[in-house]
Design an enzyme around this catalytic site. Structure first.
Site, PDB file in Angstrom:
ATOM      1  N   GLY A   1      -5.131   3.897  -7.511  1.00 18.50           N
ATOM      2  CA  GLY A   1      -6.082   3.345  -6.550  1.00 18.50           C
ATOM      3  C   GLY A   1      -7.014   2.296  -7.131  1.00 18.50           C
ATOM      4  O   GLY A   1      -8.118   2.090  -6.614  1.00 18.50           O
ATOM      5  N   GLY A   2      -6.580   1.616  -8.206  1.00 16.46           N
ATOM      6  CA  GLY A   2      -7.401   0.591  -8.842  1.00 16.46           C
ATOM      7  C   GLY A   2      -8.191   1.094 -10.026  1.00 16.46           C
ATOM      8  O   GLY A   2      -8.784   0.298 -10.762  1.00 16.46           O
ATOM      9  N   LEU A   3      -8.212   2.396 -10.239  1.00 18.75           N
ATOM     10  CA  LEU A   3      -9.007   2.978 -11.327  1.00 18.75           C
ATOM     11  C   LEU A   3      -8.565   2.460 -12.692  1.00 18.75           C
ATOM     12  O   LEU A   3      -9.382   2.310 -13.607  1.00 18.75           O
ATOM     13  CB  LEU A   3      -8.879   4.503 -11.287  1.00 18.75           C
ATOM     14  CG  LEU A   3      -9.859   5.303 -12.138  1.00 18.75           C
ATOM     15  CD1 LEU A   3     -11.273   5.158 -11.608  1.00 18.75           C
ATOM     16  CD2 LEU A   3      -9.445   6.774 -12.172  1.00 18.75           C
ATOM     17  N   LEU A   4      -7.269   2.174 -12.834  1.00 25.63           N
ATOM     18  CA  LEU A   4      -6.719   1.751 -14.119  1.00 25.63           C
ATOM     19  C   LEU A   4      -6.575   0.237 -14.222  1.00 25.63           C
ATOM     20  O   LEU A   4      -5.951  -0.265 -15.151  1.00 25.63           O
ATOM     21  CB  LEU A   4      -5.359   2.418 -14.343  1.00 25.63           C
ATOM     22  CG  LEU A   4      -5.370   3.943 -14.355  1.00 25.63           C
ATOM     23  CD1 LEU A   4      -3.947   4.491 -14.352  1.00 25.63           C
ATOM     24  CD2 LEU A   4      -6.139   4.466 -15.568  1.00 25.63           C
ATOM     25  N   GLY A   5      -7.169  -0.479 -13.291  1.00 27.12           N
ATOM     26  CA  GLY A   5      -7.031  -1.931 -13.255  1.00 27.12           C
ATOM     27  C   GLY A   5      -8.226  -2.687 -13.797  1.00 27.12           C
ATOM     28  O   GLY A   5      -8.411  -3.861 -13.463  1.00 27.12           O
ATOM     29  N   GLY A   6      -9.035  -2.041 -14.635  1.00 29.85           N
ATOM     30  CA  GLY A   6     -10.230  -2.701 -15.171  1.00 29.85           C
ATOM     31  C   GLY A   6     -11.405  -2.653 -14.222  1.00 29.85           C
ATOM     32  O   GLY A   6     -12.217  -3.577 -14.164  1.00 29.85           O
TER      33      GLY A   6
ATOM     34  N   LEU B   1      -1.720   2.331 -10.560  1.00 30.52           N
ATOM     35  CA  LEU B   1      -3.078   2.025 -11.047  1.00 30.52           C
ATOM     36  C   LEU B   1      -4.092   3.039 -10.534  1.00 30.52           C
ATOM     37  O   LEU B   1      -5.296   2.843 -10.676  1.00 30.52           O
ATOM     38  CB  LEU B   1      -3.495   0.610 -10.641  1.00 30.52           C
ATOM     39  CG  LEU B   1      -2.592  -0.536 -11.092  1.00 30.52           C
ATOM     40  CD1 LEU B   1      -3.239  -1.875 -10.780  1.00 30.52           C
ATOM     41  CD2 LEU B   1      -2.254  -0.433 -12.557  1.00 30.52           C
TER      42      LEU B   1
ATOM     43  N   TYR C   1       4.196   2.856   7.976  1.00 32.44           N
ATOM     44  CA  TYR C   1       3.320   1.811   7.448  1.00 32.44           C
ATOM     45  C   TYR C   1       2.935   0.827   8.554  1.00 32.44           C
ATOM     46  O   TYR C   1       3.758   0.439   9.381  1.00 32.44           O
ATOM     47  CB  TYR C   1       3.982   1.068   6.300  1.00 32.44           C
ATOM     48  CG  TYR C   1       4.129   1.876   5.034  1.00 32.44           C
ATOM     49  CD1 TYR C   1       3.546   3.132   4.889  1.00 32.44           C
ATOM     50  CD2 TYR C   1       4.850   1.377   3.957  1.00 32.44           C
ATOM     51  CE1 TYR C   1       3.680   3.865   3.724  1.00 32.44           C
ATOM     52  CE2 TYR C   1       4.990   2.101   2.781  1.00 32.44           C
ATOM     53  CZ  TYR C   1       4.411   3.347   2.673  1.00 32.44           C
ATOM     54  OH  TYR C   1       4.551   4.064   1.510  1.00 32.44           O
TER      55      TYR C   1
END
Length: 330
Positions: free
Chosen positions: A220-225, A218, A53
């Protein structure tokens, strides 16, 4: 905060795992330290990182940020269950010298010492194999791990991105050799939109007593609205989320998801995390906040109770693969 045991171990960890992949690339050191302080204050005691990382020429940077935070004192290190990973090529230009990546005994020894130095600690609580190494037998891997455990440099071992059969193989070899308890956790891609882990990986983890640590909860943000945020002029989707929204059927699925949550008056991101916390075998999802506000949202998910009606609606929108072998055999 709520806590649970990590797999079959006596180790008690928080139901949310603080992911640190953004520390360095997207979040500077000062803000990263503030997020870790806030996580610890909220009761999160399980921090996850990896030697690679920081990425590119900055590989190892994230571990250094965490190490500098530990060095501030205040019992920070004593309060944290620290997890990092080994496997990746640590060369800045991506051209690794032979034996400077993957899971040979030589690289494991080299990599753990380098991580300990960056993290400014004398031991790693959970040392995870970041990927499967098809070239190295588990007999060699466990021999290297036994030495590190005896030296006190690591306490537990986990896997990441392992298929079910490799989880079984790793732990069968460990049992035959004796001396090590084998894998105690598996970190895998698992969320409402990506449920393939339910077919083989999670059953294998449960059979062998591994805690399941979902990454990208989420997706990659898809499930975050994401659709509502775009409509309001917010940040546009990127990466995995953008790719999915380019597909008409996937976009309709996400729209149905957001409409369902609007009906129930709950936040998409918090719901996606809360759903994972209801799943059998899940220890806790990894949340990777870029800001303190994102951490606060994730914390609310721990207390969010999902009604059976909502859970049924989520299953209709995102049906899982079903049990194995029924899902593919008949």
């Amino acid at each position: 905060m709520k806590y649970t045991q990590l797999g079959r171990t006596g180790l008690k960890v928080s139901r949310l795992v603080l992911g640190t992949m953004n520390f360095g690339p997207l979040t500077d050191e000062a803000d990263s330290h503030a997020i870790m302080d806030a996580a610890l204050d909220s009761g999160i005691n399980f921090f996850d990182t990896a030697n690679v990382y920081g990425w590119g020429e900055n590989k190892g940077r994230t571990e250094k940020i965490i190490g500098n935070w530990f060095a501030k004192g205040g019992e920070r290190r004593d309060k944290v269950v620290l997890a990092t990973k080994v496997y990746g090529n640590m060369a800045a230009d991506g051209d690794a010298w032979p034996n400077h990546d993957k899971l040979s005994a030589l690289n494991i020894r080299r990599a753990v010492d380098a991580s300990l130095q960056r993290l400014q600690t004398d031991h790693i609580d959970l040392y995870q194999f970041h990927h499967v190494d098809r070239s190295t037998p588990f007999e060699e891997i466990w021999q290297a791990i036994d030495v590190l455990v005896q030296q006190g440099k690591i306490l537990y071992v986990g896997s990441s991105n392992f298929p079910g059969y490799k989880i079984a193989q790793a732990n069968e070899v460990a049992e035959r050799r004796g001396g090590t308890i084998g894998l105690v956790s598996e970190q895998c891609l698992y969320n409402l939109a990506e449920r393939r882990a339910e077919m083989e990986v999670i059953p294998a983890a449960q059979e062998y007593g591994l805690g399941v640590i979902p990454w990208s909860p989420l997706h990659g943000g898809l499930l975050g609205g994401v659709l509502k945020k775009q409509a309001q002029g917010g940040r546009r989707a990127s990466g995995r989320a953008a790719d999915a929204l380019g597909d008409t059927s996937a976009r309709a699925q996400i729209q149905a998801y957001e409409d369902l949550l609007d009906k129930h008056g709950v936040d998409p991101g918090e719901t996606a995390l809360a759903w994972l916390l209801t799943r059998p075998g899940v220890t806790g999802p990894i949340v990777g906040p870029r800001t303190a506000e994102q951490l606060e949202s994730a914390l609310r998910a721990v207390e969010l109770e999902l009604s059976q009606d909502l859970l049924d609606g989520l299953d209709e929108i995102f049906p899982g693969p079903g049990p194995s072998p029924e899902a593919f055999a008949w």
